[in-house]
Motif scaffolding. Structure first.
Motif, PDB file in Angstrom:
ATOM      1  N   PRO A  73       0.803  -1.234   0.000  1.00 23.10           N
ATOM      2  CA  PRO A  73       0.000   0.000   0.000  1.00 23.10           C
ATOM      3  C   PRO A  73       0.836   1.285   0.000  1.00 23.10           C
ATOM      4  CG  PRO A  73      -0.697  -1.492   1.776  1.00 23.10           C
ATOM      5  CD  PRO A  73       0.458  -2.139   1.095  1.00 23.10           C
ATOM      6  N   TYR A  74       2.053   1.250   0.639  1.00 23.77           N
ATOM      7  CA  TYR A  74       2.809   2.503   0.775  1.00 23.77           C
ATOM      8  C   TYR A  74       3.759   2.766  -0.384  1.00 23.77           C
ATOM      9  CZ  TYR A  74       0.711   2.714   5.311  1.00 23.77           C
ATOM     10  OH  TYR A  74      -0.224   2.786   6.312  1.00 23.77           O
ATOM     11  N   GLN A  75       3.746   1.865  -1.375  1.00 25.18           N
ATOM     12  CA  GLN A  75       4.713   1.986  -2.467  1.00 25.18           C
ATOM     13  C   GLN A  75       4.600   3.302  -3.247  1.00 25.18           C
ATOM     14  OE1 GLN A  75       4.591  -2.141  -3.598  1.00 25.18           O
ATOM     15  NE2 GLN A  75       6.193  -1.769  -5.123  1.00 25.18           N
ATOM     16  N   LEU A  76       3.390   3.754  -3.493  1.00 24.48           N
ATOM     17  CA  LEU A  76       3.220   4.995  -4.266  1.00 24.48           C
ATOM     18  C   LEU A  76       3.658   6.194  -3.416  1.00 24.48           C
ATOM     19  CD1 LEU A  76       2.313   6.778  -6.600  1.00 24.48           C
ATOM     20  CD2 LEU A  76      -0.061   6.316  -6.001  1.00 24.48           C
ATOM     21  N   ARG A  77       3.372   6.138  -2.122  1.00 17.03           N
ATOM     22  CA  ARG A  77       3.798   7.242  -1.255  1.00 17.03           C
ATOM     23  C   ARG A  77       5.322   7.337  -1.240  1.00 17.03           C
ATOM     24  NH1 ARG A  77       1.433  10.359   2.228  1.00 17.03           N
ATOM     25  NH2 ARG A  77      -0.464   9.211   2.625  1.00 17.03           N
ATOM     26  N   THR A  78       5.977   6.191  -1.158  1.00 15.43           N
ATOM     27  CA  THR A  78       7.443   6.177  -1.175  1.00 15.43           C
ATOM     28  C   THR A  78       7.951   6.731  -2.512  1.00 15.43           C
ATOM     29  OG1 THR A  78       7.303   4.192   0.156  1.00 15.43           O
ATOM     30  CG2 THR A  78       9.463   4.684  -0.786  1.00 15.43           C
ATOM     31  N   PHE A  79       7.319   6.304  -3.591  1.00 17.17           N
ATOM     32  CA  PHE A  79       7.703   6.769  -4.927  1.00 17.17           C
ATOM     33  C   PHE A  79       7.575   8.296  -5.015  1.00 17.17           C
ATOM     34  CE2 PHE A  79       6.604   7.704  -9.397  1.00 17.17           C
ATOM     35  CZ  PHE A  79       7.642   7.070 -10.065  1.00 17.17           C
ATOM     36  N   GLY A  95      -1.312  13.009  -8.289  1.00 14.91           N
ATOM     37  CA  GLY A  95      -1.411  13.714  -9.568  1.00 14.91           C
ATOM     38  C   GLY A  95      -1.374  12.698 -10.709  1.00 14.91           C
ATOM     39  N   THR A  96      -1.953  13.081 -11.846  1.00 10.18           N
ATOM     40  CA  THR A  96      -2.057  12.159 -12.980  1.00 10.18           C
ATOM     41  C   THR A  96      -0.682  11.707 -13.462  1.00 10.18           C
ATOM     42  OG1 THR A  96      -4.097  13.237 -13.615  1.00 10.18           O
ATOM     43  CG2 THR A  96      -2.988  11.982 -15.334  1.00 10.18           C
ATOM     44  N   LYS A  97       0.282  12.640 -13.565  1.00 10.50           N
ATOM     45  CA  LYS A  97       1.600  12.269 -14.080  1.00 10.50           C
ATOM     46  C   LYS A  97       2.330  11.378 -13.073  1.00 10.50           C
ATOM     47  CE  LYS A  97       5.795  14.006 -16.250  1.00 10.50           C
ATOM     48  NZ  LYS A  97       6.412  12.758 -15.899  1.00 10.50           N
ATOM     49  N   LEU A  98       2.212  11.741 -11.808  1.00  9.71           N
ATOM     50  CA  LEU A  98       2.850  10.929 -10.766  1.00  9.71           C
ATOM     51  C   LEU A  98       2.334   9.491 -10.846  1.00  9.71           C
ATOM     52  CD1 LEU A  98       4.524  10.873  -8.017  1.00  9.71           C
ATOM     53  CD2 LEU A  98       2.304  11.139  -6.907  1.00  9.71           C
ATOM     54  N   PHE A  99       1.015   9.350 -10.955  1.00  8.69           N
ATOM     55  CA  PHE A  99       0.414   8.016 -10.981  1.00  8.69           C
ATOM     56  C   PHE A  99       0.869   7.238 -12.219  1.00  8.69           C
ATOM     57  CE2 PHE A  99      -3.001   4.920 -11.633  1.00  8.69           C
ATOM     58  CZ  PHE A  99      -3.098   4.372 -10.361  1.00  8.69           C
ATOM     59  N   ASN A 100       0.883   7.918 -13.347  1.00 11.78           N
ATOM     60  CA  ASN A 100       1.300   7.241 -14.582  1.00 11.78           C
ATOM     61  C   ASN A 100       2.771   6.832 -14.512  1.00 11.78           C
ATOM     62  OD1 ASN A 100      -1.244   7.484 -15.616  1.00 11.78           O
ATOM     63  ND2 ASN A 100      -0.788   9.248 -16.915  1.00 11.78           N
ATOM     64  N   ASP A 101       3.623   7.713 -13.971  1.00  9.82           N
ATOM     65  CA  ASP A 101       5.051   7.378 -13.827  1.00  9.82           C
ATOM     66  C   ASP A 101       5.216   6.179 -12.893  1.00  9.82           C
ATOM     67  OD1 ASP A 101       5.621   9.491 -15.438  1.00  9.82           O
ATOM     68  OD2 ASP A 101       6.369  10.810 -13.846  1.00  9.82           O
ATOM     69  N   PHE A 102       4.423   6.166 -11.830  1.00 10.46           N
ATOM     70  CA  PHE A 102       4.512   5.059 -10.877  1.00 10.46           C
ATOM     71  C   PHE A 102       4.110   3.744 -11.557  1.00 10.46           C
ATOM     72  CE2 PHE A 102       2.339   2.346  -7.748  1.00 10.46           C
ATOM     73  CZ  PHE A 102       3.422   2.051  -6.939  1.00 10.46           C
ATOM     74  N   CYS A 103       3.012   3.790 -12.306  1.00  9.56           N
ATOM     75  CA  CYS A 103       2.564   2.564 -12.994  1.00  9.56           C
ATOM     76  C   CYS A 103       3.634   2.093 -13.980  1.00  9.56           C
ATOM     77  CB  CYS A 103       1.241   2.803 -13.723  1.00  9.56           C
ATOM     78  SG  CYS A 103      -0.121   3.015 -12.573  1.00  9.56           S
ATOM     79  N   HIS A 104       4.280   3.042 -14.646  1.00  7.68           N
ATOM     80  CA  HIS A 104       5.355   2.695 -15.578  1.00  7.68           C
ATOM     81  C   HIS A 104       6.460   1.949 -14.824  1.00  7.68           C
ATOM     82  CE1 HIS A 104       7.781   3.037 -19.137  1.00  7.68           C
ATOM     83  NE2 HIS A 104       8.777   3.522 -18.417  1.00  7.68           N
ATOM     84  N   GLU A 105       6.790   2.456 -13.640  1.00  3.69           N
ATOM     85  CA  GLU A 105       7.844   1.795 -12.855  1.00  3.69           C
ATOM     86  C   GLU A 105       7.414   0.389 -12.422  1.00  3.69           C
ATOM     87  OE1 GLU A 105      10.753   3.253  -9.409  1.00  3.69           O
ATOM     88  OE2 GLU A 105       8.993   2.123  -8.750  1.00  3.69           O
ATOM     89  N   VAL A 106       6.140   0.269 -12.060  1.00  2.51           N
ATOM     90  CA  VAL A 106       5.622  -1.044 -11.649  1.00  2.51           C
ATOM     91  C   VAL A 106       5.732  -2.039 -12.819  1.00  2.51           C
ATOM     92  CG1 VAL A 106       3.486  -2.264 -10.999  1.00  2.51           C
ATOM     93  CG2 VAL A 106       4.073  -0.110  -9.889  1.00  2.51           C
TER      94      VAL A 106
END
Ligand code: FAD
Length: 434
Positions: A73-79, A95-106
C-alpha cells in the motif's frame, strides 16, 4: 511475440485492474511469470486510463495515494517522496503524471511490458475436447489459443445513453452529440460555442471546466441536485464497516440495491463543486439541477433542446413557458411569448451519463454463460467467492464483480479486493474444476 497454442492463464484487458492482478500474482509466486498472457489491442498497459485522463485533462485522481496497482500500500507514497507537490489534499490524491510514472515503474519492476499480446479477444468458446474443460480464445487477428483459466478484466462497461438521445431521428454530425468517452478536450476548437453537458458526476465537472477553459459557455444539466462527495462511494465500503453486512446479505437483489444506493448516481468532489460555482458566478456556466431533457433536434447547425414539464430549473426564468420548460440558454427574440418555438440552443451536447455493466450484453460472455449457467441480477453475475462463474475457471473482475466486491468493484480499490479473492484460486486451484 509468437502466440503459443496453449497457456495456463489468459487475462483479457491490460487496464489498472489487470495490472493489479499481475503484480499480486507474481508477488505470491514468481513461477507464474511464464504461465500467463495478457490480451489487449492497445499493446500497452493502462492505455484506456491514460487516454481518458489526457482527453478530459484530469489533474489528479479521485482515489487516495494507497490505491494503486502495486502489492504494497505505501509503495506509491514512497515513490512520491521527492514529489510532494503531486499529492493533493485531502487524502493525498496522486497527480495524474505521478500516478502514470509510478505505474510505468511497476510495469518495469515486474517485467510486464512483454506480457501483452496485442490483439482483441472477439470470442471465448468453452471446450471439453481436451479431456478437461478449457477455453478457446478467438482473436481479431484470426489466431486462436487454448487456455485453462481466464480472467475477464475488460473494464468500463457499455456506455449508457438517455432515452431521448437514442430516439433522435434527425441526422447530425457525430461530434455534435457524443458520450463523454468520445470527447477529447485537446482536439477541440470551441471558442464562443454553447455546450450542454448532461450528468452530475465528476466527469461532467472535468468536461465543463475544460470547455470553459477553451472559451465555451456551458450548461450543466443534472437529473438530481449535485452531490458533493470526496469519493464516489464512502470509504466504509473498502473494509468491514459496510462490507460485513453486505456480505451477510444473502438476497442478491438487496445487495444490488445497496450498491446503487452507495453510489447514488454520480457525485462530484467538493473542490469541483466550488470551482463550478465560481465559474457560475462569472457567468461561464449555468447549472440546471433537477432538470431532464425530453427531446433534442438538430436544426440549422444547432441543437434545439426541450425539457420535461416537471423539470425544476434553478433559475426562476425557466418556467414561464407553457408546455415544456426551457433550459437557460440563448433566447431568440422572435420566440418570446411563443412557446411552440424552441429557444434553448446549443452547438454541442456531451453525455456524461456513465456506463452500465451487463453480463448478458458482454460479447465475450455469450458462449461462456451457456456452458456455465449463472444467476444474473440486474446485469450482474452471481460469482463464487473467488469471483468465478460457478464451477468454472472463468474469473471476472471490475464492475461486473460488484455483487461480491460491493460498490467500489470498478475502482482501483475494488481491483485490489478482487485480486485478494482471485489470486489464491489461481495459485492453488481447487481440484473440483481442474
Ligand atoms: C475518467 C475516469 C477517471 C477515473 N478515476 C479513478 C480514480 O481516480 N480512482 C479510481 O479508483 N478509479 C477511477 N476510475 C474508475 C476505474 O478505476 C477506471 O475506469 C479504470 O480504468 C478501470 O480499470 P479496468 O482495468 O477495469 O478497465 P480499463 O482501464 O478500461 O481497461 C480495460 C482494458 O481492456 C481492454 N479490452 C476491452 N475489451 C477487450 C477485448 N475484447 N479483448 C482484449 N482487450 C480488451 C481495453 O482495451 C482496455 O485497455 C476512473 C474512471 C474514469 C473513466
Amino acid at each position: 511475440m509468437k502466440l503459443p497454442n496453449y497457456i495456463d492463464l489468459a487475462i483479457i484487458g491490460a487496464g489498472v485492474q489487470a495490472l493489479t492482478l499481475t503484480t499480486h500474482l507474481l508477488q505470491k509466486s514468481t513461477k507464474h511469470y511464464h504461465k500467463f498472457l495478457v490480451f489487449d489491442p492497445s499493446r500497452t498497459w493502462m492505455n484506456q486510463w491514460q487516454q481518458q485522463f489526457a482527453a478530459q485533462q484530469i489533474p489528479y485522481l479521485r482515489s487516495p495515494v494507497v490505491h494503486h496497482p502495486a502489492p504494497h500500500p505505501y509503495q506509491l507514497r514512497t515513490f512520491a517522496e521527492n514529489r510532494p507537490d503531486e499529492l493533493f489534499p485531502p487524502y493525498d490524491r496522486p497527480g495524474t503524471k505521478l500516478f502514470n510514472d509510478f505505474c510505468h515503474e511497476v510495469i518495469q519492476r515486474w517485467n510486464l511490458a512483454d506480457k501483452i499480446y496485442p490483439a482483441k479477444v472477439i470470442q471465448i468458446l468453452p471446450t471439453t475436447s481436451y479431456s478437461r474443460p478449457r477455453f478457446q480464445l478467438v482473436l481479431n487477428t484470426g489466431e486462436t489459443i487454448i487456455v485453462r483459466k481466464v480472467v475477464l478484466a475488460t473494464g468500463s462497461g457499455k456506455v449508457q445513453l438517455p432515452d431521448w438521445a437514442e430516439k433522435i431521428t434527425s441526422d447530425y454530425p457525430p461530434d455534435k452529440l457524443c458520450h463523454s468517452q468520445q470527447v477529447n478536450l485537446n482536439q477541440l476548437n470551441i471558442t464562443g460555442e454553447r455546450i450542454l453537458i448532461i450528468g452530475g458526476g465528476l466527469t461532467s465537472g472535468h468536461l465543463a471546466k475544460g470547455a470553459i477553459n477553451l472559451g465555451a459557455t456551458v450548461t450543466l444539466m443534472t437529473r438530481k441536485q449535485l452531490q458533493s462527495k470526496i469519493f464516489d462511494a464512502a470509504p466504509g465500503w473498502l473494509g468491514p464497516k459496510y462490507l460485513k453486512d453486505f456480505h451477510a446479505q444473502t438476497d442478491w437483489d438487496i445487495r444490488y440495491e445497496q450498491i446503487q444506493q452507495a453510489r447514488n448516481g454520480g457525485s462530484m468532489t467538493p473542490e469541483m463543486i466550488l470551482q463550478l460555482s465560481r465559474a457560475a458566478n462569472e457567468g461561464k456556466i449555468t447549472i440546471d439541477e433537477c432538470c431532464q431533457v425530453r427531446d433534442a433536434q438538430w436544426q440549422d447547425n444547432l441543437w434545439q433542446v426541450y425539457c420535461h414539464n416537471n423539470s425544476k430549473h434553478q433559475h426562476g426564468d425557466c418556467t414561464w413557458l407553457t408546455g415544456d420548460t426551457r433550459v437557460r440558454g440563448n433566447l431568440e427574440p422572435r420566440a418570446l411569448g411563443n412557446p411552440a418555438v424552441p429557444r434553448h440552443q446549443f452547438n454541442r451536447i456531451w453525455l456524461a451519463t456513465g456506463t452500465r455493466f451487463n453480463a448478458q450484453a458482454h460479447p465475450l460472455l455469450q458462449n461462456v454463460l451457456e456452458t456455465y449457467p449463472t444467476e444474473i441480477v440486474n446485469g450482474l453475475p452471481v460469482l463464487d467467492e473467488h469471483l468465478r462463474l460457478p464451477k468454472s475457471n472463468f474469473f471476472i473482475m471490475g464492475g461486473l464483480a460488484a455483487l461480491q466486491i460491493g460498490p467500489v468493484a470498478r475502482n482501483i480499490g475494488g481491483g485490489k479486493m478482487a485480486v485478494g479473492r482471485i489470486v489464491p484460486a489461481i495459485v492453488k486451484p481447487s481440484w473440483a474444476i481442474e
